[in-house]
Design a protein around this motif. Structure first.
Motif, mmCIF file in Angstrom:
data_model
loop_
_atom_site.group_PDB
_atom_site.id
_atom_site.type_symbol
_atom_site.label_atom_id
_atom_site.label_comp_id
_atom_site.label_asym_id
_atom_site.label_seq_id
_atom_site.Cartn_x
_atom_site.Cartn_y
_atom_site.Cartn_z
ATOM 1 N N PRO A 1 -12.187 -18.577 -11.732
ATOM 2 C CA PRO A 1 -11.106 -18.535 -12.714
ATOM 3 C C PRO A 1 -11.449 -19.410 -13.922
ATOM 4 C CG PRO A 1 -10.282 -19.177 -10.548
ATOM 5 C CD PRO A 1 -11.775 -19.225 -10.486
ATOM 6 N N THR A 2 -10.831 -19.094 -15.040
ATOM 7 C CA THR A 2 -11.058 -19.908 -16.228
ATOM 8 C C THR A 2 -10.475 -21.301 -16.047
ATOM 9 O OG1 THR A 2 -9.043 -19.002 -17.150
ATOM 10 C CG2 THR A 2 -11.115 -17.987 -17.836
ATOM 11 N N ARG A 3 -9.417 -21.378 -15.289
ATOM 12 C CA ARG A 3 -8.869 -22.698 -14.978
ATOM 13 C C ARG A 3 -8.978 -22.856 -13.472
ATOM 14 N NH1 ARG A 3 -3.097 -23.028 -16.805
ATOM 15 N NH2 ARG A 3 -3.730 -21.789 -18.567
ATOM 16 N N ASN A 4 -9.271 -24.054 -13.046
ATOM 17 C CA ASN A 4 -9.435 -24.209 -11.602
ATOM 18 C C ASN A 4 -8.177 -24.778 -10.953
ATOM 19 O OD1 ASN A 4 -9.515 -26.785 -12.447
ATOM 20 N ND2 ASN A 4 -11.543 -27.270 -11.677
ATOM 21 N N THR A 5 -7.071 -24.602 -11.640
ATOM 22 C CA THR A 5 -5.824 -25.097 -11.060
ATOM 23 C C THR A 5 -5.173 -24.061 -10.154
ATOM 24 O OG1 THR A 5 -4.704 -24.345 -13.033
ATOM 25 C CG2 THR A 5 -5.302 -26.669 -12.946
ATOM 26 N N ILE A 6 -5.745 -22.875 -10.098
ATOM 27 C CA ILE A 6 -5.188 -21.848 -9.231
ATOM 28 C C ILE A 6 -5.873 -21.912 -7.879
ATOM 29 C CG2 ILE A 6 -4.831 -19.373 -8.924
ATOM 30 C CD1 ILE A 6 -3.459 -19.868 -11.380
ATOM 31 N N GLY A 7 -5.088 -22.166 -6.869
ATOM 32 C CA GLY A 7 -5.630 -22.185 -5.516
ATOM 33 C C GLY A 7 -4.848 -21.221 -4.658
ATOM 34 N N LEU A 8 -5.267 -21.056 -3.434
ATOM 35 C CA LEU A 8 -4.590 -20.071 -2.616
ATOM 36 C C LEU A 8 -3.157 -20.472 -2.295
ATOM 37 C CD1 LEU A 8 -6.519 -20.165 0.782
ATOM 38 C CD2 LEU A 8 -6.068 -22.059 -0.723
ATOM 39 N N ASP A 9 -2.856 -21.748 -2.434
ATOM 40 C CA ASP A 9 -1.488 -22.202 -2.199
ATOM 41 C C ASP A 9 -0.709 -22.382 -3.511
ATOM 42 O OD1 ASP A 9 -3.332 -24.217 -2.772
ATOM 43 O OD2 ASP A 9 -2.118 -25.762 -1.820
ATOM 44 N N THR A 10 -1.270 -21.940 -4.611
ATOM 45 C CA THR A 10 -0.512 -21.990 -5.866
ATOM 46 C C THR A 10 0.637 -20.985 -5.806
ATOM 47 O OG1 THR A 10 -2.453 -22.623 -7.144
ATOM 48 C CG2 THR A 10 -0.649 -21.598 -8.361
ATOM 49 N N LEU A 11 1.810 -21.438 -6.199
ATOM 50 C CA LEU A 11 2.969 -20.547 -6.213
ATOM 51 C C LEU A 11 3.063 -19.869 -7.574
ATOM 52 C CD1 LEU A 11 5.592 -22.776 -4.356
ATOM 53 C CD2 LEU A 11 3.989 -21.083 -3.419
ATOM 54 N N LEU A 12 3.261 -18.580 -7.524
ATOM 55 C CA LEU A 12 3.274 -17.780 -8.748
ATOM 56 C C LEU A 12 4.612 -17.060 -8.882
ATOM 57 C CD1 LEU A 12 -0.232 -16.138 -8.215
ATOM 58 C CD2 LEU A 12 0.301 -17.949 -9.872
ATOM 59 N N VAL A 13 5.052 -16.946 -10.120
ATOM 60 C CA VAL A 13 6.248 -16.138 -10.361
ATOM 61 C C VAL A 13 6.160 -15.599 -11.783
ATOM 62 C CG1 VAL A 13 7.697 -18.061 -11.175
ATOM 63 C CG2 VAL A 13 8.766 -16.040 -10.100
ATOM 64 N N VAL A 14 6.735 -14.447 -11.973
ATOM 65 C CA VAL A 14 6.671 -13.817 -13.285
ATOM 66 C C VAL A 14 7.319 -14.729 -14.328
ATOM 67 C CG1 VAL A 14 8.847 -12.555 -13.042
ATOM 68 C CG2 VAL A 14 7.020 -11.615 -14.467
ATOM 69 N N ALA A 15 6.697 -14.809 -15.489
ATOM 70 C CA ALA A 15 7.183 -15.709 -16.524
ATOM 71 C C ALA A 15 8.295 -15.065 -17.325
ATOM 72 C CB ALA A 15 6.038 -16.100 -17.453
ATOM 73 N N ASP A 16 8.111 -13.842 -17.654
ATOM 74 C CA ASP A 16 9.053 -13.145 -18.516
ATOM 75 C C ASP A 16 8.989 -11.686 -18.119
ATOM 76 O OD1 ASP A 16 10.353 -11.745 -20.441
ATOM 77 O OD2 ASP A 16 9.317 -12.682 -22.142
ATOM 78 N N ALA A 17 9.992 -11.282 -17.358
ATOM 79 C CA ALA A 17 9.932 -9.964 -16.728
ATOM 80 C C ALA A 17 9.721 -8.842 -17.738
ATOM 81 C CB ALA A 17 11.199 -9.709 -15.921
ATOM 82 N N GLY A 18 10.125 -9.090 -18.976
ATOM 83 C CA GLY A 18 10.041 -8.013 -19.946
ATOM 84 C C GLY A 18 8.713 -7.921 -20.685
#
Ligand SMILES: Nc1nc2c(ncn2[C@@H]2O[C@H](COP(=O)(O)OP(=O)(O)O)[C@@H](O)[C@H]2O)c(=O)[nH]1
Ligand SMILES: [Mg+2]
Lengths: 155, 223
Positions: free
Chosen positions: A59-76
């Motif tokens: 990844p371009t940033r290494n802050t994403i790990g398998l335990d990173t929580l993700l959620v849509v930022a702006d549904a639209g």
């Protein structure tokens, strides 16, 4: 084929190593293990070209790990037409809060690919990544205490 | 906190009517994932490590609030010792399936348990997995105690990941004394050893508690 060829020879950290020799044939080639074939914990395969990730392995940033929580930022917010189907699927999967590992598992994407896609979607402002424990860091005392309290409530 | 976009759950893919839905891989789960409560702000992880067949998957299933999931990670050819291949086309990788589970511990915190094979050939996996982890729970089957040696070697080599030993009992296991086990496994005096039954939720949770208590005492510093 044989697991023995895979045995990395770097560093023999402890006295256990010598004892281990005797058991080596039993533990290294997983195919010989009674449960290995059944559970299919791993398999060898040819590399699939990383078309999805445009050739990047990280990844371009290494802050994403398998335990990173993700959620849509702006549904639209629409994805550019060039976005891959996998990126669209990932964004849709993260319509509500989910870890990267869960999203990858549900989408049947390799973790590394899902991580790169997620990283791009965070960069482009489509996904929000919730804080994870800092790289190379350990959870702090407050966090550990909270985990402990939570586990004690379960037991 | 009812966020704006959460009213509509992820919808099915937008109509691409020209394409056949039959293109979906057979058996792909159509159901929605079990989402986390929106209040959760942080995830923590614990690795459940050990030899094949030692009970990792069983323990994760016992503790997890969701149906345990599997995901794949690939390792480079270097880590599997293949060094005679040059081009991308010829490269081979090892794909490791990891199972994992989740338990929401508070409105704020979710715990993930990742089952990780311990053998030397999988060590590359650990680099990323161990980052930020609470620690590792090492499952040991006393009938095949050597099966845990490579895991323990890796944990010592890393040196930064708190770990505890959970001895998983099988019907024909011999019950070693903790002292005998500590010697056989060449453990530090403060490394916790607990007995468990990976099929039992409370027993598995107790083993996790022993690990977190240990991690906490390490984090607080020597007393
Ligand atoms: N008697 C007993 N059997 C267990 C226990 N834990 C796992 N097993 C069994 O051992 C086998 C291997 O367990 P599994 O969880 O797949 O091991 P893994 O390869 O480490 O994931 C399964 O048939 C389990 O049912 C335990 O605590 N007691
Ligand atoms: Mg397993």
């Amino acid at each position: 084929m044989s697991g023995d060829q895979g045995a990395h020879q770097d560093g023999d950290p402890s006295a256990r190593q010598s004892v281990q020799q005797g058991a080596h044939q039993g533990s290294a080639p997983a195919a010989d293990h009674p449960t290995a074939g059944r559970t299919g914990d791993y398999h060898d395969s040819a590399v699939r070209p990383y078309v999805l990730t445009r050739g990047r392995a990280r990844p371009t940033r290494n802050t994403i790990g398998l335990d990173t929580l993700l959620v849509v930022a702006d549904a639209g917010k629409p994805l550019p037409p060039s976005a891959s189907r996998q990126a669209r699927d990932l964004l849709r999967m993260c319509g509500r809060l989910l870890s990267l590992a869960e999203a990858a598992a549900h989408l049947e994407l390799p973790l590394s690919v899902a991580g790169i896609l997620a990283s791009d979607l965070v960069d482009s402002g489509h996904l929000i990544a919730r804080s994870r424990i800092p790289e190379a860091g350990r959870p702090d005392v407050t966090t550990l205490q909270e985990v402990l309290n939570g586990l004690r409530r379960l037991s | 906190m009812g966020s704006a976009g959460s009213a509509d759950p992820p919808s099915p893919p937008p109509a691409l009517s020209a394409e056949e839905p039959a293109e979906e891989p057979a058996g792909a789960p159509a159901k929605l994932p079990a989402y986390l409560p929106d209040t959760v702000q942080q995830a923590v992880k614990i690795l459940v490590v050990g030899d094949f067949g030692v009970g990792k998957t069983t323990m994760i299933g016992s503790v997890s609030e969701i149906e345990p999931l599997r995901t794949e990670e690939t390792m480079t050819q270097a880590s599997v010792g293949v060094d005679d291949l040059a081009g991308l086309d010829g490269k081979r990788t090892t794909t490791v399936a990891m199972d994992f589970g989740r338990v929401t511990l508070s409105p704020y915190t979710a715990l993930y348990l990742f089952g990780t094979p311990g053998q030397r050939r999988f060590w590359d996996l650990w680099a990323g997995l161990g980052e930020g982890a609470v620690g590792a729970l090492v499952l040991v089957d006393t009938r095949r105690i050597e099966g845990s040696f490579e895991v323990l070697d890796q944990l010592e080599l890393r040196g930064d990941l708190p770990f505890a030993i959970a001895v998983n009992h099988f019907p024909d296991s011999y019950r070693h004394s903790p002292q005998a086990l500590r010697e056989a496994l060449d453990l530090e005096p403060d490394t916790p050893i607990v007995h468990c039954d990976a099929r039992s939720r409370s027993s598995s949770v107790d083993a996790l508690i022993a690990l977190v208590e240990h991690a906490l005492s390490l984090q607080k510093g020597p007393s």
